[in-house]
Design a protein around this motif. Structure first.
Motif, PDB file in Angstrom:
ATOM      1  N   ALA A  25       0.844  -1.198   0.000  1.00 27.36           N
ATOM      2  CA  ALA A  25       0.000   0.000   0.000  1.00 27.36           C
ATOM      3  C   ALA A  25       0.874   1.241   0.000  1.00 27.36           C
ATOM      4  N   PRO A  26       0.374   2.321  -0.604  1.00 30.08           N
ATOM      5  CA  PRO A  26       1.086   3.587  -0.434  1.00 30.08           C
ATOM      6  C   PRO A  26       1.052   3.962   1.044  1.00 30.08           C
ATOM      7  N   THR A  27       2.148   4.468   1.552  1.00 32.58           N
ATOM      8  CA  THR A  27       2.207   4.833   2.974  1.00 32.58           C
ATOM      9  C   THR A  27       2.210   6.339   3.192  1.00 32.58           C
ATOM     10  N   THR A  28       2.141   7.091   2.092  1.00 36.39           N
ATOM     11  CA  THR A  28       2.010   8.546   2.181  1.00 36.39           C
ATOM     12  C   THR A  28       0.995   8.994   1.135  1.00 36.39           C
ATOM     13  N   LEU A  29       0.427  10.154   1.339  1.00 34.80           N
ATOM     14  CA  LEU A  29      -0.504  10.706   0.361  1.00 34.80           C
ATOM     15  C   LEU A  29       0.196  10.936  -0.976  1.00 34.80           C
ATOM     16  N   ALA A  30       1.465  11.302  -0.940  1.00 35.76           N
ATOM     17  CA  ALA A  30       2.229  11.543  -2.178  1.00 35.76           C
ATOM     18  C   ALA A  30       2.380  10.260  -2.994  1.00 35.76           C
ATOM     19  N   GLU A  31       2.382   9.116  -2.363  1.00 31.79           N
ATOM     20  CA  GLU A  31       2.509   7.836  -3.081  1.00 31.79           C
ATOM     21  C   GLU A  31       1.188   7.360  -3.679  1.00 31.79           C
ATOM     22  N   LEU A  32       0.075   7.942  -3.258  1.00 30.97           N
ATOM     23  CA  LEU A  32      -1.232   7.523  -3.750  1.00 30.97           C
ATOM     24  C   LEU A  32      -1.402   7.921  -5.216  1.00 30.97           C
ATOM     25  N   GLU A  33      -1.701   6.927  -6.052  1.00 32.69           N
ATOM     26  CA  GLU A  33      -1.930   7.192  -7.473  1.00 32.69           C
ATOM     27  C   GLU A  33      -3.191   6.456  -7.912  1.00 32.69           C
ATOM     28  N   ILE A  34      -4.171   7.229  -8.368  1.00 35.05           N
ATOM     29  CA  ILE A  34      -5.429   6.664  -8.868  1.00 35.05           C
ATOM     30  C   ILE A  34      -5.339   6.635 -10.389  1.00 35.05           C
ATOM     31  N   PRO A  35      -5.335   5.447 -11.000  1.00 35.29           N
ATOM     32  CA  PRO A  35      -5.265   5.377 -12.463  1.00 35.29           C
ATOM     33  C   PRO A  35      -6.447   6.090 -13.116  1.00 35.29           C
ATOM     34  N   ALA A  36      -6.218   6.657 -14.287  1.00 35.98           N
ATOM     35  CA  ALA A  36      -7.232   7.456 -14.980  1.00 35.98           C
ATOM     36  C   ALA A  36      -8.488   6.667 -15.318  1.00 35.98           C
ATOM     37  N   ASP A  37      -8.391   5.347 -15.505  1.00 35.24           N
ATOM     38  CA  ASP A  37      -9.569   4.571 -15.904  1.00 35.24           C
ATOM     39  C   ASP A  37     -10.453   4.157 -14.732  1.00 35.24           C
ATOM     40  N   VAL A  38     -10.026   4.382 -13.502  1.00 37.98           N
ATOM     41  CA  VAL A  38     -10.800   3.913 -12.347  1.00 37.98           C
ATOM     42  C   VAL A  38     -12.149   4.624 -12.245  1.00 37.98           C
ATOM     43  N   LYS A  39     -12.158   5.949 -12.296  1.00 40.26           N
ATOM     44  CA  LYS A  39     -13.431   6.678 -12.151  1.00 40.26           C
ATOM     45  C   LYS A  39     -14.429   6.307 -13.250  1.00 40.26           C
ATOM     46  N   PRO A  40     -14.034   6.262 -14.532  1.00 40.42           N
ATOM     47  CA  PRO A  40     -15.010   5.844 -15.556  1.00 40.42           C
ATOM     48  C   PRO A  40     -15.529   4.419 -15.322  1.00 40.42           C
ATOM     49  N   CYS A  41     -14.685   3.531 -14.851  1.00 37.66           N
ATOM     50  CA  CYS A  41     -15.134   2.162 -14.545  1.00 37.66           C
ATOM     51  C   CYS A  41     -16.179   2.184 -13.430  1.00 37.66           C
TER      52      CYS A  41
END
Length: 173
Positions: A25-41
């Motif tokens: 898991a990302p352990t900081t907010l800076a490491e959090l990455e939401i792929p562009a296709d997640v929201k449309p899915c």
């Protein structure tokens, strides 16, 4: 009764950090990455009247890898950026809520009057599939090629991406 798509966080809603072939898991907010296709899915599932509920194990506080403040910041960002109806988090490894135990899904089903047999658990690890199976959901395993245990028994469907998983759900609706 309602139907739900239960979604794991790390590796499904956001990118997992891969070290030695294992997802972390990302352990900081800076490491959090939401792929562009997640929201449309997720919007596609919403259009099919699925409640969208994130169910995730988060033992990193107990392990001393994260603070509650960081966990809250990460999940507030997911809530803000994605059309999630709720997020259920299990913090303790030896708990009925810790996947593959079904506690998180059962709690959500009770809170939202969800028909688990008409719902899906979408995850990228054997624990996610096990939780869905133990709760009586249909299961989808997003195979990211991790160097770890595979789901046993296997998921109802094996996908290579969230998009492929969602398309399978929509075709079955």
């Amino acid at each position: 009764m309602k139907k739900a798509a239960f979604l794991d966080a790390d590796g499904v809603l956001n990118k997992a950090i891969i070290k030695d072939g294992k997802p972390l898991a990302p352990t900081t907010l800076a490491e959090l990455e939401i792929p562009a296709d997640v929201k449309p899915c997720l919007m596609q599932l919403k259009a099919q009247d699925y409640l969208l509920i994130c169910v995730t194990n988060k033992p990193d506080i107990e392990r001393g890898l994260m603070t509650q403040e960081t966990v809250d910041a990460i999940f507030n960002k997911l809530r803000h950026d994605l059309p999630l109806d709720d997020i259920f988090i299990c913090y303790k490894e030896n708990s009925p809520c810790y996947k593959p135990n079904p506690g998180l899904l059962l709690d959500a089903a009770k809170k939202y009057d969800i028909d688990l047999a008409k719902s899906y658990m979408i995850g990228d690890r054997w624990r996610d599939v096990g939780a869905g199976q133990n709760a009586g959901c249909r299961t989808i395993w997003i195979d990211r090629g991790y160097s770890e245990q595979k789901p046993s028994p296997p998921a109802d469907f094996r996908a290579r991406s969230l998009r492929e998983a969602v398309e399978w759900v929509v075709r079955r609706a």
